[in-house]
Design an enzyme around this catalytic site. Structure first.
Site, PDB file in Angstrom:
ATOM      1  N   LYS A 172       0.630  -0.941  -0.292  1.00  0.00           N
ATOM      2  CA  LYS A 172      -0.609   0.241   0.734  1.00  0.00           C
ATOM      3  C   LYS A 172       1.389   1.585  -0.165  1.00  0.00           C
ATOM      4  CE  LYS A 172      -1.469   2.920   2.942  1.00  0.00           C
ATOM      5  NZ  LYS A 172      -1.496   3.997   1.782  1.00  0.00           N
ATOM      6  N   GLY A 230       3.762   4.636  12.330  1.00  0.00           N
ATOM      7  CA  GLY A 230       4.583   3.788  13.169  1.00  0.00           C
ATOM      8  C   GLY A 230       4.024   3.226  14.723  1.00  0.00           C
ATOM      9  N   GLU A 247      10.248   2.544   9.892  1.00  0.00           N
ATOM     10  CA  GLU A 247      11.035   3.892   9.505  1.00  0.00           C
ATOM     11  C   GLU A 247      10.629   4.641   9.718  1.00  0.00           C
ATOM     12  OE1 GLU A 247      13.986   3.319   9.885  1.00  0.00           O
ATOM     13  OE2 GLU A 247      14.486   0.568   9.484  1.00  0.00           O
ATOM     14  N   CYS A 281      14.048  11.578   5.223  1.00  0.00           N
ATOM     15  CA  CYS A 281      13.732  11.393   7.071  1.00  0.00           C
ATOM     16  C   CYS A 281      15.067  11.935   7.946  1.00  0.00           C
ATOM     17  CB  CYS A 281      13.662  10.201   6.720  1.00  0.00           C
ATOM     18  SG  CYS A 281      14.175   9.206   5.446  1.00  0.00           S
ATOM     19  N   GLU A 379       9.991  17.250  14.425  1.00  0.00           N
ATOM     20  CA  GLU A 379      10.925  16.614  13.020  1.00  0.00           C
ATOM     21  C   GLU A 379       9.771  17.419  11.810  1.00  0.00           C
ATOM     22  OE1 GLU A 379       8.885  13.362  10.321  1.00  0.00           O
ATOM     23  OE2 GLU A 379      11.804  13.482   9.694  1.00  0.00           O
TER      24      GLU A 379
END
Ligand code: NAD
Length: 478
Positions: A172, A230, A247, A281, A379
């Protein structure tokens, strides 16, 4: 407008709804219509994968090699076209789009070779006349969930090892960038992948992603994306006792010491912080600069940043493409405001209006910041970098490690001692000396520590840790 369907059990199946994939460099342009899968589509894809699993697990290494090699060859052959599609749906410059497609080709070719190199151990038992054999087996049916920022490389680096080690897959991709994953599905189909071995279900994370992660017949989930998603996936997989690999984000430090080569440092920071519009990232978002070189470094980096050309991803003169969508751009702009409120001196960072409607933003440098500011803890995932001034190496390493993340970390120095100390003491999965924190090789492990990653590493031969399970057999010959 071409409709792009899901690939389930070897058939391209239409959907009740399709979503528009729009070009962030020109929002008037629709790149294509892509199926919005349902829970029923996931059920069908998992059932097809389950049905295909025994056959693919028993396929010879040669068969798996040949499929992956052929996909890699065709990806490389058509890198220009696919790179263009990537740039149109994600907004990377064309050079970056083609480069990423070539990376996906290399990954397929690498794992074609790995399919031929699955090894085990034969050991003598501690008991007489018994042999102990340790072998690797496929895990089974694996759900792959990918983000928008590397729309062809990440689906490739999850799909290729999964298939190389004999697993069947339901992929996906991110809702914003289904086009490149659709390309991979098309190539696997074109190259003769048996029905059900690889399935593509495009659609929303809350529907398709959730259905994959919670499906009773999925054996493992490999995810790349945000910390929030995540963490949710880890909880579900923990409850269902399902193998998972995550990740996630980063807040990667780049240390610049007084003894650094100024040009090398500026070039590494310019690339690491702003290229790919900062949507990596592994981007260098905290530039930790020693006091002696600070002013010269800031002057030079600022000039280089202000000279960067922001524009349409397909324009050969463009160095920084658009932000991926309105939501990400608004979030970036909110961080630019926050930087001011937190007391930083802000250079650049404003929204740019160009000739065509798009999500353009000037790169931003936040000066006179401290590591405790929110702009240095969260982030941002845009073309924004903060400079944090430090007194010496010890303070630099303390600041570098003072984060909940641990993906990539860099240092610019000409001191062997500092480079060596940094490599040993920095808490990150990847360390760069005199190189940008972003930009890695495809044949070695990729991943981080702490809040950035969970589970076995991706890429290189370390990928076998996640995509296989180990069996220990005892044999008494009599
Ligand atoms: P995201 O978490 O929003 O989405 C990632 C994927 O998860 C998408 O396919 C999405 O549809 C799906 N998803 C969303 N909700 C779900 C749910 N409930 N169940 C299952 N799947 C669900 O992330 P994004 O915005 O697409 O990507 C940006 C993030 O990815 C950044 O945080 C970036 O740092 C991270 N990233 C990490 C790496 C790495 O290797 N560490 C690489 C690239 C990107």
């Amino acid at each position: 407008m071409t409709k792009h369907d899901n690939l389930i059990g070897g058939k391209w199946l239409p959907s009740n709804t399709y979503s528009e994939n729009r070009n962030p460099s020109n929002t008037d342009e629709v790149v294509g219509l892509y199926a919005q899968g349902s829970v029923d589509d996931v059920d069908a894809a998992v059932a097809a994968a389950r049905k295909a699993a025994p056959g693919w697990a028993a396929a010879t290494p040669q068969v798996r090699h040949d499929l992956l090699e052929e996909v890699g060859r065709k990806l490389a052959e058509r890198a220009e076209d696919y790179g263009r599609l990537l740039s149109r749906e994600e907004g990377k410059t064309l050079a970056e789009g083609i480069g990423e497609t070539m990376r996906a080709a290399q990954v397929f070719k690498f794992f074609a070779g790995e399919a031929l190199r699955v090894t085990g151990d034969l050991q003598a038992s501690v008991r007489p006349d018994i042999d102990v054999e340790v072998t690797r087996e496929p895990v089974g049916v694996i759900g792959l969930i990918t983000p928008w920022n590397f729309p062809i490389a990440i689906p490739a680096w999850k799909t290729a090892p999964a298939l190389a080690y004999g697993n069947c897959v339901v992929l996906k991709p991110a809702d914003l960038t289904p086009g490149c994953a659709h390309v991979i599905a098309g190539l696997l189909d074109e190259c003769g992948c048996p029905p059900g071995v690889f399935n593509l279900v495009m659609g929303r994370g809350s529907v398709v992603g959730e259905a994959i992660v919670t499906h009773p017949d999925v054996d493992a989930v490999s995810f790349t994306g945000s910390v929030a998603t995540g963490s949710h996936i880890a909880e579900v997989c923990g409850r269902l006792k399902r193998k998972c690999q995550l990740e996630m984000g980063g807040k990667n430090p780049m240390v610049v010491l007084d003894d650094a080569d100024l040009d090398v440092a500026v070039s590494a920071c310019l690339n690491g912080t702003f290229f790919s519009t900062g949507q990596r990232c592994t981007a260098s978002s905290r530039l930790i600069v020693q006091a002696g070189i600070h002013d010269a470094f800031v002057e030079k980096l600022k000039a280089a940043m202000l000279a960067l050309k922001v524009g349409d991803a397909l324009d050969p003169a463009t160095q920084i493409g658009p932000v991926v969508d309105e939501k990400q751009l608004s979030s970036n702009l909110a961080y630019v405001d926050l930087a001011r409120k937190e007391g930083a001196k802000v250079i650049g960072g404003e929204r740019l209006e160009l000739d065509v409607p798009g999500y353009f933003q000037a790169p931003a440098l936040f000066l006179e910041t401290t590591n405790s500011m929110r702009i240095n803890r969260e982030e941002i995932f845009g073309p924004c970098g903060s400079v944090i001034k430090v007194a010496d190496f010890e303070e630099a390493i303390t600041v570098a490690n003072d984060t909940e993340f641990g993906l990539s970390a860099g240092i610019c120095t000409t001191s062997l001692k500092h480079a060596r100390d940094f490599k040993r003491r920095v808490r990150a999965g990847m360390v760069m000396v005199n190189l940008p924190t972003a930009g890695v090789d495809f044949h070695v492990p990729f991943g981080g520590t702490r809040g950035s990653s969970f589970g076995p590493r991706e890429q290189g031969r370390y990928a076998a840790e996640f995509f296989t399970t180990v069996k220990t057999s005892y044999l008494f010959a009599g």
